[in-house]
Design a protein around this motif. Structure first.
Motif, short mmCIF file in Angstrom:
data_model
loop_
_atom_site.label_atom_id
_atom_site.label_comp_id
_atom_site.label_asym_id
_atom_site.label_seq_id
_atom_site.Cartn_x
_atom_site.Cartn_y
_atom_site.Cartn_z
N UNK A 282 15.92 3.71 -3.91
CA UNK A 282 15.07 4.36 -2.93
C UNK A 282 15.75 4.45 -1.58
N UNK A 283 15.34 5.43 -0.80
CA UNK A 283 15.70 5.54 0.61
C UNK A 283 14.39 5.67 1.38
N UNK A 284 14.26 4.96 2.49
CA UNK A 284 13.01 5.00 3.25
C UNK A 284 13.26 5.42 4.70
N UNK A 285 12.26 6.03 5.28
CA UNK A 285 12.29 6.42 6.69
C UNK A 285 10.86 6.52 7.19
N UNK A 286 10.69 6.79 8.46
CA UNK A 286 9.36 6.84 9.08
C UNK A 286 9.20 8.11 9.90
N UNK A 287 7.97 8.61 9.93
CA UNK A 287 7.54 9.59 10.91
C UNK A 287 6.47 8.91 11.75
N UNK A 288 6.83 8.56 12.98
CA UNK A 288 5.90 7.86 13.84
C UNK A 288 4.69 8.76 14.15
N UNK A 289 3.49 8.20 13.95
CA UNK A 289 2.27 8.97 14.19
C UNK A 289 2.07 10.12 13.24
#
Length: 420
Positions: A282-289
Motif C-alpha cells: 500500500x501507499x498512503x497519503x492525506x487530503x487535509x479537510x
C-alpha cells in the motif's frame, strides 16, 4: 518501501503472532504501527476464518465455521497527521496469495468458496440454498481451477474484501443503535438481520485487560460495510486502485483484510469470493479537510485499478422484481438480481452442473452484476454477465443442445443438513 509492517507466520494462529490485529471495530484499539503520508509499506493478511476451512472434500467445516472469529484484520495503522475530516488516500500497489508457500492455510496455493448454511450466516439465495457446500480452488499462477467445479478456469481478480478506517465513539454508537433497532424488529430471525457486539472470540489488538470487557461489549462486528468502508467486497479494488476514505479519529487507524483471489459481483454465496490469506502493498497519503472539500461525509470513493482480466464476450441473464410465487414487488432491485442469478443457475444446470456447483461458480468467477433499469414501474430489471471464456466448452445456446460436462465428485455438502 518500509518493508513488512505486519508479518504473519503461517505456522501460528492469528492471535499468537508477533503483532496482533483485531476482528472488531472500536476507536480505542491501538495502532500496531505508524506511517507517514507518502509512505509505502507491505503487510500480510490472514484469511477470514484463520485456518478453520480445510483443503478437503467435506463441507462440514463450512457448516460449523466459527462466525464469531471473523474477520481477522491487519492493523490498525496510524497515519501521522491524520485528523477527523481528512480524506485518507490508499493506493493498492500489489496484492497476492501467500508467496512461495504451499500448505494447509488458504492462500498457500489454494482457496475456497462456500455456500453458508441458513443457521450460520446464510447467503444471497438462502431460501433456495439453505445447506452448506464448499468448493476448493487451486491456484496456477494467475489462474484458478477446482476439482469440485470441472471444466472452468479463470484469471483471479485479486482484491481485499475489507479496507477501513476506525469509527469515532459517536459513529460507533450510531451503528450499534441503528443495527440494534433493526434486530429488535425480528430478534429470532434465522439468519439474523444484523450482528450485535459479541465479546466471544473478540480480538482487540493491544486493548488492556482493564478495558477489555467494556470495549468488547461495544465493539462493532466487521461483517457489514459501513461509513468507514469495511466489508464492501468490491471485486474491482485490485492492484492499481486508489481509494479515498473518510477519517473519523486522530491517526485514521486504517485496517485491511479478507483477501480474495477472485469474486463475482455481490459475493452471492456469502463466502462467495475465493477466500485466501496473502500480502498487500500500500501507499498512503492525506487530503487535509478533504471530507468537506469533496462532500465525502461518509463512505469511500474509489478509482478502480486496470489490472483485471479483460473479457470480450459474455452470456447474460436478466431478472425482474417478481417473486418465485408470482408476487409483484415495487422496483425491488435486490429481488431482481436474485432472479437473474437464479436464471443463470438454471441455465448452467442444463450443461450437467448441479445447481450448487453453478451457484458456487457464480460467487467465485468474475461475473458482473448490473442494475439495468430502476425506473420502469413496477419492475426493476437486474442483469448478470458471465464471461464465456471461463468455460472449457461453448456455453452459448445452439441447435446442437448443451454440452454435457462430467460433474466429477461435485461440490461437497455438509454431512448435517439441518439448518434450523
Amino acid at each position: 518501501m518500509l518493508g513488512n509492517l505486519f508479518p504473519l507466520n503461517s505456522d501460528k494462529p492469528f492471535t499468537d503472532q508477533e503483532k496482533v490485529g483485531h476482528n472488531r471495530y472500536h476507536p480505542e484499539i491501538p495502532p500496531v504501527a505508524t506511517v507517514k503520508p507518502g509512505d509505502s509499506f507491505r503487510v500480510d493478511s490472514r484469511e477470514w476464518f484463520d485456518g478453520a476451512i480445510k483443503n478437503d472434500d467435506s463441507a462440514d467445516d463450512i457448516l460449523n465455521a466459527p462466525m464469531n472469529k471473523v474477520h481477522g484484520l491487519t492493523g490498525p495503522f496510524r497515519i501521522e497527521g491524520a485528523e477527523p475530516g481528512d480524506l485518507l488516500i490508499v493506493d493498492i500497489l500489489d496484492v497476492g496469495p501467500i508467496p512461495q508457500e504451499e500448505g494447509p492455510l488458504a492462500g498457500q496455493g489454494w482457496g475456497y468458496t462456500g455456500i453458508f448454511a441458513k443457521s450460520n450466516g446464510g447467503s444471497f439465495l438462502v431460501e433456495q440454498f439453505p445447506d452448506a457446500y464448499k468448493a476448493v480452488w487451486d491456484f496456477h499462477g494467475p489462474w484458478a481451477t477446482s476439482r469440485h467445479i470441472p471444466e472452468v478456469k479463470f484469471e483471479g481478480l485479486i482484491h481485499p474484501g475489507i479496507m477501513a478506517t476506525a469509527p469515532s465513539p459517536e459513529l460507533l454508537a450510531r451503528w450499534n443503535k441503528r443495527e440494534g433497532d433493526l434486530i429488535a424488529t425480528d430478534p429470532n430471525r434465522v439468519p439474523p438481520l444484523a450482528l450485535p457486539p459479541e465479546p466471544d472470540e473478540a480480538v482487540l489488538g493491544g486493548i488492556s485487560q482493564d478495558d477489555w470487557d467494556r470495549v468488547a461489549s461495544e465493539a462493532a462486528r466487521t461483517a457489514p460495510p459501513r461509513e468507514n468502508g469495511g466489508n464492501q467486497d468490491i471485486k474491482n479494488l485490485t492492484k492499481g486502485s486508489r481509494v479515498f476514505y473518510p477519517v473519523f479519529v486522530d491517526g485514521a487507524n486504517f485496517s485491511i483484510g479478507d483477501l480474495h483471489f477472485s469474486q463475482g459481483d455481490g459475493e452471492i454465496t456469502f463466502c462467495g469470493g475465493i477466500e485466501m490469506g496473502g500480502y498487500i502493498e500500500l501507499h498512503v497519503d492525506l487530503i487535509k479537510g478533504g471530507m468537506e472539500t469533496y462532500g465525502v461525509a461518509e463512505n469511500a470513493i474509489f478509482m478502480p485499478g486496470r489490472q483485471d482480466p479483460h473479457f470480450s464476450e459474455w452470456i447474460s441473464f436478466s431478472g425482474t422484481s417478481v417473486t418465485l410465487d408470482g408476487e409483484q414487488r415495487y422496483l425491488d432491485s435486490h429481488l431482481s438480481y436474485q432472479r437473474a442469478i437464479l436464471h443463470a443457475i438454471e441455465y448452467l444446470s442444463k450443461f450437467g452442473y448441479s445447481k450448487e456447483q453453478a451457484y458456487l461458480l457464480l460467487g467465485a468467477a468474475p461475473i458482473e452484476g448490473r442494475l439495468s433499469s430502476v425506473v420502469d414501474i413496477p419492475n426493476s430489471c437486474s442483469t448478470v454477465y458471465i464471461p464465456t471464456a471461463i468455460f472449457d466448452f461453448d456455453v452459448r445456446p445452439s441447435a446442437n443442445g448443451p454440452h454435457q460436462i462430467d460433474p466429477g465428485m461435485g461440490a461437497p455438502k455438509a454431512a448435517d443438513p439441518t439448518y434450523g
